[in-house]
Enzyme design. Structure first.
Site, mmCIF file in Angstrom:
data_model
loop_
_atom_site.group_PDB
_atom_site.id
_atom_site.type_symbol
_atom_site.label_atom_id
_atom_site.label_comp_id
_atom_site.label_asym_id
_atom_site.label_seq_id
_atom_site.Cartn_x
_atom_site.Cartn_y
_atom_site.Cartn_z
ATOM 1 N N SER A 125 0.839 -1.209 0.000
ATOM 2 C CA SER A 125 0.000 0.000 0.000
ATOM 3 C C SER A 125 0.863 1.243 0.000
ATOM 4 C CB SER A 125 -0.855 -0.039 1.266
ATOM 5 O OG SER A 125 -1.453 1.206 1.494
ATOM 6 N N TYR A 150 -1.977 -0.681 10.928
ATOM 7 C CA TYR A 150 -2.231 -1.309 9.625
ATOM 8 C C TYR A 150 -1.084 -1.002 8.666
ATOM 9 C CZ TYR A 150 -3.701 -1.680 4.806
ATOM 10 O OH TYR A 150 -3.720 -1.962 3.462
ATOM 11 N N LYS A 154 2.225 -3.453 6.705
ATOM 12 C CA LYS A 154 2.682 -3.535 5.308
ATOM 13 C C LYS A 154 4.189 -3.279 5.227
ATOM 14 C CE LYS A 154 -1.329 -4.444 3.460
ATOM 15 N NZ LYS A 154 -1.636 -5.779 2.938
#
Ligand code: NAD
Ligand code: WQD
Length: 337
Positions: A125, A150, A154
């Site tokens: 992302s 979150y 990644k």
């Protein structure tokens, strides 16, 4: 036909990617426990593609279950979409996010190793760039300052893949950094299924236009942008899905080990207010909105430099923001039926 395991294949981006894999003559095998999706997607996929997709309804963090799937299906490659993705929830429940997003990748890599499967496409992302000073962001821009748990999962997964590929000369990995995926399949048979109140802009716009939400709050109009609202790079999910096929085809051609990162965006930024106006133009429906305060953690502007994806993968977007908003609206109307 070469089989590709698609973890999270029943989700928003995974389902659109399954359509493109089939169109390219590849055979997706879905691995999804439907924790954030719905069996309805299988009907949509069957109707669009004329094929009944295979779904293994398991948690891909369950090593034994995943091992059985690999033994039965004997895939040649994997696309790993499965993850939890709600930024706000990740602040409330960080352990859940570290457990699922990192744990499932660790499990997957171990099972892939057991079965000698070496080709992997991973969903990353633009959140890994944090508040990048330099725009547009290139794959070389600094990462690691992700604002949420979150986002940090990644960052960790990317590092894990780089380390794994440095240690295993046969692992061939592509890390795709998505910007803001929006829209739906033009057939309106598959699309995004936000559960509860949407956090993301486009599902909120379509729900507000459909009268399911009172009004949209535009989070801030005092940023240093052309109209004061934040800028993002909104990419049609069908364009995004196609990049996964090109990534798999590119991996298959590599003779040497690879661990390569690509930005997937349009290369252009649009403000929140531009997105609202474009939606109104393509749908003919007014979006009730108010200007509210800034949302914590939002970066003022983010859009991709896509030169590398074009040069190496031969990928470029073909659809516009207007196309994406038109398709998102069609999907919203189809959901109401
Ligand atoms: P989604 O929630 O629609 O799809 C994810 C799918 O994975 C769901 O069907 C869910 O049921 C499944 N899943 C989650 N954990 C699982 C597990 N342990 N075992 C089996 N199935 C599991 O999300 P999406 O928007 O399609 O996102 C796909 C990937 O792309 C994610 O990795 C996400 O972090 C990444 N990504 C998404 C966006 C975005 O804005 N949508 C942006 C950048 C990156
Ligand atoms: C877009 C713009 C909001 C809702 C998130 C994740 C990112 C990636 C993509 C997964 C922002 C504004 C939004 C609303 C608004 N996902 N907005 N009112 O925050 O750019 O990115 O999804 O990897 O990691 O953070 O997307 O759709 O939430 O917001 O004004 O009700 O719309 O402020 O400027 P974001 P978003």
């Amino acid at each position: 036909m070469t089989k590709t395991i698609v973890t999270g294949g029943a989700g928003f981006i995974g389902s659109h990617t399954c359509v493109e894999l089939l169109a390219a003559g590849l055979e997706p095998v879905l691995v999804d426990d439907l924790r954030n999706s719905d069996e309805r997607v299988l009907r949509g996929l069957a109707e669009i593609t004329g094929r009944q997709p295979v779904l293994h309804r398991i948690d891909c963090g369950d090593a034994d279950a995943l091992d059985r799937v690999f033994a039965a299906e004997r895939p040649g490659s994997v696309i790993h979409f499965a993850a939890d993705k709600a930024v706000g929830e990740s602040v409330q429940h960080p352990v859940k996010y570290y457990h699922n997003n990192i744990g499932s990748l660790v499990t997957l890599l171990r099972v892939m190793d057991t079965h000698r499967v070496k080709d992997l496409v991973f969903s990353s992302s633009c959140t890994v760039y944090g508040n990048s000073g330099q725009l547009p962001v290139t794959e070389e821009s600094a990462t690691g300052e992700a604002a949420s748990p979150y986002g940090y999962t990644k960052v960790v997964c990317e590092r894990l893949l780089r380390d794994a590929s440095a240690a295993d000369a046969s692992l061939r990995a592509v890390l795709l950094r998505y910007f803001n995926p929006v829209g739906a399949h033009p057939s309106a048979l598959i699309g995004e299924l936000p559960i509860g109140v949407p956090n993301n802009l486009v599902p909120f716009i379509t729900q507000a236009a459909a009268g399911l939400r009172d009004k949209l709050t535009v989070f801030g109009n005092d940023y240093h942008t052309r109209d004061g609202s934040c800028i993002r790079d909104y990419i049609h999910v069908v364009d995004l899905a196609k990049a996964h096929v090109l990534a798999l085809q590119w991996i298959a051609k590599q003779k040497a080990p690879v661990c390569e990162v690509f930005n997937l965006g349009t290369g252009e930024g649009n403000t929140v207010l531009e997105a609202v106006r474009t939606f109104e133009e393509v749908s003919g429906v007014k979006v009730p909105y108010v200007i509210g305060p800034r949302r914590a953690g939002d970066v003022p502007a983010m859009y991709a430099d896509t030169a590398k994806s074009l040069k190496v993968l031969g990928w470029r977007t073909q659809l516009t923001l207007a196309d994406a908003l038109r398709d998102a609206w069609r999907w919203q109307l189809a959901l109401a039926k």
